[in-house]
Design a protein around this motif. Structure first.
Motif, PDB file in Angstrom:
ATOM      1  N   TYR A  31      -1.963  15.927 -23.215  1.00  0.00           N
ATOM      2  CA  TYR A  31      -2.751  17.028 -23.771  1.00  0.00           C
ATOM      3  C   TYR A  31      -4.108  16.978 -23.077  1.00  0.00           C
ATOM      4  CZ  TYR A  31      -3.574  20.627 -27.267  1.00  0.00           C
ATOM      5  OH  TYR A  31      -3.783  21.832 -27.895  1.00  0.00           O
ATOM      6  N   TRP A  32      -4.417  18.017 -22.299  1.00  0.00           N
ATOM      7  CA  TRP A  32      -5.584  18.012 -21.419  1.00  0.00           C
ATOM      8  C   TRP A  32      -6.791  18.680 -22.060  1.00  0.00           C
ATOM      9  CZ3 TRP A  32      -5.585  15.091 -17.278  1.00  0.00           C
ATOM     10  CH2 TRP A  32      -4.373  14.789 -16.647  1.00  0.00           C
ATOM     11  N   ALA A  33      -7.948  18.041 -21.932  1.00  0.00           N
ATOM     12  CA  ALA A  33      -9.240  18.683 -22.187  1.00  0.00           C
ATOM     13  C   ALA A  33      -9.802  19.039 -20.813  1.00  0.00           C
ATOM     14  CB  ALA A  33     -10.178  17.733 -22.916  1.00  0.00           C
ATOM     15  N   MET A  34     -10.125  20.312 -20.603  1.00  0.00           N
ATOM     16  CA  MET A  34     -10.535  20.775 -19.280  1.00  0.00           C
ATOM     17  C   MET A  34     -11.961  21.304 -19.301  1.00  0.00           C
ATOM     18  SD  MET A  34      -7.229  22.788 -17.787  1.00  0.00           S
ATOM     19  CE  MET A  34      -5.626  22.001 -17.656  1.00  0.00           C
ATOM     20  N   GLY A  35     -12.715  20.970 -18.268  1.00  0.00           N
ATOM     21  CA  GLY A  35     -14.065  21.482 -18.105  1.00  0.00           C
ATOM     22  C   GLY A  35     -14.824  20.656 -17.093  1.00  0.00           C
ATOM     23  N   PHE A  36     -15.997  21.119 -16.713  1.00  0.00           N
ATOM     24  CA  PHE A  36     -16.823  20.319 -15.799  1.00  0.00           C
ATOM     25  C   PHE A  36     -17.583  19.246 -16.570  1.00  0.00           C
ATOM     26  CE2 PHE A  36     -20.635  19.412 -13.246  1.00  0.00           C
ATOM     27  CZ  PHE A  36     -19.986  18.892 -12.145  1.00  0.00           C
ATOM     28  N   PHE A  37     -17.959  19.531 -17.803  1.00  0.00           N
ATOM     29  CA  PHE A  37     -18.534  18.548 -18.719  1.00  0.00           C
ATOM     30  C   PHE A  37     -19.840  17.933 -18.205  1.00  0.00           C
ATOM     31  CE2 PHE A  37     -13.823  18.021 -19.653  1.00  0.00           C
ATOM     32  CZ  PHE A  37     -13.848  18.816 -20.770  1.00  0.00           C
ATOM     33  N   ASP A  38     -20.730  18.738 -17.636  1.00  0.00           N
ATOM     34  CA  ASP A  38     -22.020  18.187 -17.196  1.00  0.00           C
ATOM     35  C   ASP A  38     -22.863  17.822 -18.412  1.00  0.00           C
ATOM     36  OD1 ASP A  38     -24.120  17.381 -15.573  1.00  0.00           O
ATOM     37  OD2 ASP A  38     -25.014  19.379 -15.514  1.00  0.00           O
ATOM     38  N   GLY A  39     -23.213  16.574 -18.524  1.00  0.00           N
ATOM     39  CA  GLY A  39     -23.975  16.079 -19.659  1.00  0.00           C
ATOM     40  C   GLY A  39     -23.104  15.417 -20.709  1.00  0.00           C
ATOM     41  N   VAL A  40     -21.804  15.787 -20.740  1.00  0.00           N
ATOM     42  CA  VAL A  40     -20.881  15.316 -21.792  1.00  0.00           C
ATOM     43  C   VAL A  40     -21.588  15.449 -23.145  1.00  0.00           C
ATOM     44  CG1 VAL A  40     -19.206  13.546 -22.416  1.00  0.00           C
ATOM     45  CG2 VAL A  40     -19.998  13.672 -20.061  1.00  0.00           C
ATOM     46  N   HIS A  41     -22.013  16.683 -23.447  1.00  0.00           N
ATOM     47  CA  HIS A  41     -22.799  16.928 -24.650  1.00  0.00           C
ATOM     48  C   HIS A  41     -21.898  17.141 -25.865  1.00  0.00           C
ATOM     49  CE1 HIS A  41     -21.865  21.186 -24.231  1.00  0.00           C
ATOM     50  NE2 HIS A  41     -22.495  21.285 -23.076  1.00  0.00           N
ATOM     51  N   ARG A  42     -22.494  17.490 -26.998  1.00  0.00           N
ATOM     52  CA  ARG A  42     -21.749  17.591 -28.262  1.00  0.00           C
ATOM     53  C   ARG A  42     -20.668  18.669 -28.208  1.00  0.00           C
ATOM     54  NH1 ARG A  42     -25.970  18.880 -32.401  1.00  0.00           N
ATOM     55  NH2 ARG A  42     -24.167  18.965 -33.797  1.00  0.00           N
ATOM     56  N   GLY A  43     -20.933  19.753 -27.480  1.00  0.00           N
ATOM     57  CA  GLY A  43     -19.907  20.780 -27.320  1.00  0.00           C
ATOM     58  C   GLY A  43     -18.731  20.261 -26.516  1.00  0.00           C
ATOM     59  N   HIS A  44     -19.023  19.542 -25.432  1.00  0.00           N
ATOM     60  CA  HIS A  44     -17.956  18.943 -24.629  1.00  0.00           C
ATOM     61  C   HIS A  44     -17.154  17.937 -25.452  1.00  0.00           C
ATOM     62  CE1 HIS A  44     -20.791  19.706 -20.985  1.00  0.00           C
ATOM     63  NE2 HIS A  44     -20.051  20.770 -21.251  1.00  0.00           N
ATOM     64  N   GLU A  45     -17.861  17.181 -26.271  1.00  0.00           N
ATOM     65  CA  GLU A  45     -17.198  16.173 -27.105  1.00  0.00           C
ATOM     66  C   GLU A  45     -16.147  16.815 -28.009  1.00  0.00           C
ATOM     67  OE1 GLU A  45     -18.659  13.276 -30.688  1.00  0.00           O
ATOM     68  OE2 GLU A  45     -19.782  13.190 -28.800  1.00  0.00           O
ATOM     69  N   SER A  46     -16.457  17.988 -28.560  1.00  0.00           N
ATOM     70  CA  SER A  46     -15.500  18.651 -29.444  1.00  0.00           C
ATOM     71  C   SER A  46     -14.253  19.082 -28.678  1.00  0.00           C
ATOM     72  CB  SER A  46     -16.154  19.848 -30.139  1.00  0.00           C
ATOM     73  OG  SER A  46     -16.501  20.860 -29.209  1.00  0.00           O
ATOM     74  N   VAL A  47     -14.412  19.479 -27.405  1.00  0.00           N
ATOM     75  CA  VAL A  47     -13.256  19.856 -26.580  1.00  0.00           C
ATOM     76  C   VAL A  47     -12.375  18.638 -26.331  1.00  0.00           C
ATOM     77  CG1 VAL A  47     -12.530  20.706 -24.305  1.00  0.00           C
ATOM     78  CG2 VAL A  47     -14.473  21.767 -25.468  1.00  0.00           C
ATOM     79  N   ILE A  48     -13.001  17.502 -25.988  1.00  0.00           N
ATOM     80  CA  ILE A  48     -12.239  16.289 -25.663  1.00  0.00           C
ATOM     81  C   ILE A  48     -11.571  15.711 -26.903  1.00  0.00           C
ATOM     82  CG2 ILE A  48     -12.443  13.920 -24.801  1.00  0.00           C
ATOM     83  CD1 ILE A  48     -14.729  14.981 -22.957  1.00  0.00           C
ATOM     84  N   LEU A  49     -12.290  15.686 -28.016  1.00  0.00           N
ATOM     85  CA  LEU A  49     -11.707  15.123 -29.234  1.00  0.00           C
ATOM     86  C   LEU A  49     -10.530  15.963 -29.732  1.00  0.00           C
ATOM     87  CD1 LEU A  49     -14.866  13.899 -31.199  1.00  0.00           C
ATOM     88  CD2 LEU A  49     -13.259  12.565 -29.816  1.00  0.00           C
ATOM     89  N   ALA A  50     -10.566  17.282 -29.475  1.00  0.00           N
ATOM     90  CA  ALA A  50      -9.438  18.131 -29.873  1.00  0.00           C
ATOM     91  C   ALA A  50      -8.156  17.723 -29.162  1.00  0.00           C
ATOM     92  CB  ALA A  50      -9.751  19.596 -29.577  1.00  0.00           C
ATOM     93  N   ALA A  51      -8.286  17.199 -27.935  1.00  0.00           N
ATOM     94  CA  ALA A  51      -7.109  16.774 -27.180  1.00  0.00           C
ATOM     95  C   ALA A  51      -6.610  15.403 -27.607  1.00  0.00           C
ATOM     96  CB  ALA A  51      -7.437  16.759 -25.681  1.00  0.00           C
ATOM     97  N   ARG A  52      -7.333  14.727 -28.488  1.00  0.00           N
ATOM     98  CA  ARG A  52      -6.918  13.410 -28.970  1.00  0.00           C
ATOM     99  C   ARG A  52      -6.144  13.488 -30.283  1.00  0.00           C
ATOM    100  NH1 ARG A  52     -11.622   9.323 -29.668  1.00  0.00           N
ATOM    101  NH2 ARG A  52      -9.914   8.419 -30.858  1.00  0.00           N
ATOM    102  N   ARG A  53      -5.972  14.672 -30.821  1.00  0.00           N
ATOM    103  CA  ARG A  53      -5.404  14.801 -32.161  1.00  0.00           C
ATOM    104  C   ARG A  53      -3.882  14.834 -32.179  1.00  0.00           C
ATOM    105  NH1 ARG A  53      -9.542  19.522 -33.352  1.00  0.00           N
ATOM    106  NH2 ARG A  53     -11.442  18.313 -33.687  1.00  0.00           N
ATOM    107  N   PHE A  54      -3.241  14.643 -31.038  1.00  0.00           N
ATOM    108  CA  PHE A  54      -1.794  14.802 -30.959  1.00  0.00           C
ATOM    109  C   PHE A  54      -1.148  13.457 -30.649  1.00  0.00           C
ATOM    110  CE2 PHE A  54      -3.822  18.799 -30.227  1.00  0.00           C
ATOM    111  CZ  PHE A  54      -3.057  19.688 -30.971  1.00  0.00           C
ATOM    112  N   PRO A  55      -0.565  12.820 -31.654  1.00  0.00           N
ATOM    113  CA  PRO A  55      -0.062  11.453 -31.490  1.00  0.00           C
ATOM    114  C   PRO A  55       1.100  11.325 -30.522  1.00  0.00           C
ATOM    115  CG  PRO A  55       0.617  12.367 -33.618  1.00  0.00           C
ATOM    116  CD  PRO A  55      -0.355  13.340 -33.021  1.00  0.00           C
ATOM    117  N   ASP A  56       1.796  12.430 -30.248  1.00  0.00           N
ATOM    118  CA  ASP A  56       2.969  12.359 -29.375  1.00  0.00           C
ATOM    119  C   ASP A  56       2.633  12.630 -27.910  1.00  0.00           C
ATOM    120  OD1 ASP A  56       4.556  11.843 -31.592  1.00  0.00           O
ATOM    121  OD2 ASP A  56       4.888  13.986 -31.975  1.00  0.00           O
ATOM    122  N   ALA A  57       1.366  12.653 -27.570  1.00  0.00           N
ATOM    123  CA  ALA A  57       0.965  12.911 -26.181  1.00  0.00           C
ATOM    124  C   ALA A  57      -0.235  12.041 -25.813  1.00  0.00           C
ATOM    125  CB  ALA A  57       0.604  14.390 -25.994  1.00  0.00           C
TER     126      ALA A  57
END
Length: 311
Positions: A18-44
């Motif tokens: 399950y991919w979180a996609m973006g350039f993520f400059d700064g890895v700020h709080r908005g980017h964090e929400s994108v990445i954490l959303a991709a961690r919610r799937f236990p089968d991937a």
């Protein structure tokens, strides 16, 4: 976290990602929400897909923004603290930019199974920026993967959401506390400690000097800092700038860090220095005696800042 740099290397991965996609400059709080959303799937597996170069630096070099994270190792470290299984850092070249959104997804799916894709609500990709959330939903239904998107995170600054652009603006003003809130972590400069002229050592203010890369920077001046060295945390004070009092012909851009306590010999070590508070702007002094006296006052001001933090 496994770090990969091409679709060919990605073929080693057999499990769905399950991919979180973006350039993520700064890895700020908005980017964090994108990445954490991709961690919610236990089968991937959770994967972060990003690029080595900012797309604008390749497509519109004259309009490319200065990067909040000019250091690739620092960006990888900040992404790593969110605990993805894979970090895929692809080179962004003119040839890559010419790929259609459909072709990009085809190549990704051939490299490993796609369980899903998480993006920010306004993210676009592919030649002509034809790939967006609606496109991903269409392709997800056709190819059998899930799609999630993260809404913009409010900044508390008017109606503006958190974005790398906003953070660059606040950073340029030197409001390090606000920058820390927007990022979700302190603004940090990282690099190896290099040899300097060692003048500060003769004054009783030894410094660990880091050459600063071009990028989005706060104003030149003096900051309260915190860093880890030898497994211990040190507070201190640092000057960011070009040392105008030294009157060097081609002064390098340095972060000169004076740490409170004995950190030992740091030459050649890589330091990650948090800039926590702006004390004053950089200026040229009439002589070394005036500069030395000001450094003493800066140290006092920094110690008072840290005392207030701990109170």
């Amino acid at each position: 976290m496994k770090v990969l740099h091409s679709f060919e290397e990605l073929r080693e991965v057999r499990e769905p990602v399950y991919w979180a996609m973006g350039f993520f400059d700064g890895v700020h709080r908005g980017h964090e929400s994108v990445i954490l959303a991709a961690r919610r799937f236990p089968d991937a597996l959770c994967g972060v897909l990003t690029f080595a170069e900012h797309p604008a630096a390749v497509l519109r070099p004259d309009k490319a923004p200065p990067l909040i994270l000019a250091d690739a190792e620092q960006k990888a470290r900040l992404i790593g603290r969110l605990k993805p299984d894979i970090l895929l850092v692809l080179p962004f070249t003119p040839e890559f930019a010419a790929l259609s959104a459909e072709e990009f997804l085809r190549r990704l799916s051939l490299a490993c199974p796609i369980a899903g894709i998480s993006v920010g609500e306004n993210w676009q990709f592919g030649a002509g920026r034809t790939g967006n959330v609606d496109f991903l939903r269409e392709q997800g239904k056709r190819m059998g993967f899930g799609v999630s998107f993260a809404s913009m995170v409010p900044s508390g600054i008017g109606e503006r959401p958190i974005s790398s652009t906003l953070i660059r603006e606040v950073l340029a003003e030197g409001d390090m506390e606000q920058v820390r809130f927007l990022l979700g972590h302190p603004y940090t400069i990282e690099g190896k400690v290099v040899h300097g002229r060692q003048i500060g050592r003769t004054w009783g203010f030894p410094t660990a000097n880091i050459k600063v890369r071009n990028g989005a920077l706060p104003p030149f001046g003096v900051y309260c800092i915190r860093t880890e060295a030898g497994g211990r945390m040190f507070d201190g004070v640092a000057n960011l700038g070009r040392r105008p009092t030294m009157e060097e012909e081609r002064p390098p851009l340095l972060l000169e860090c004076h740490l409170f306590g004995d950190a030992g010999d740091l030459y050649g070590e890589r330091l990650s220095v948090d800039l926590l508070h702006f004390l004053r702007g950089e200026r040229k002094f009439e002589g070394f005696d005036a500069l030395k006296a000001q450094i003493g006052r800066d140290c006092e001001a920094a110690r008072a800042f840290f005392a207030r933090m701990e109170a």
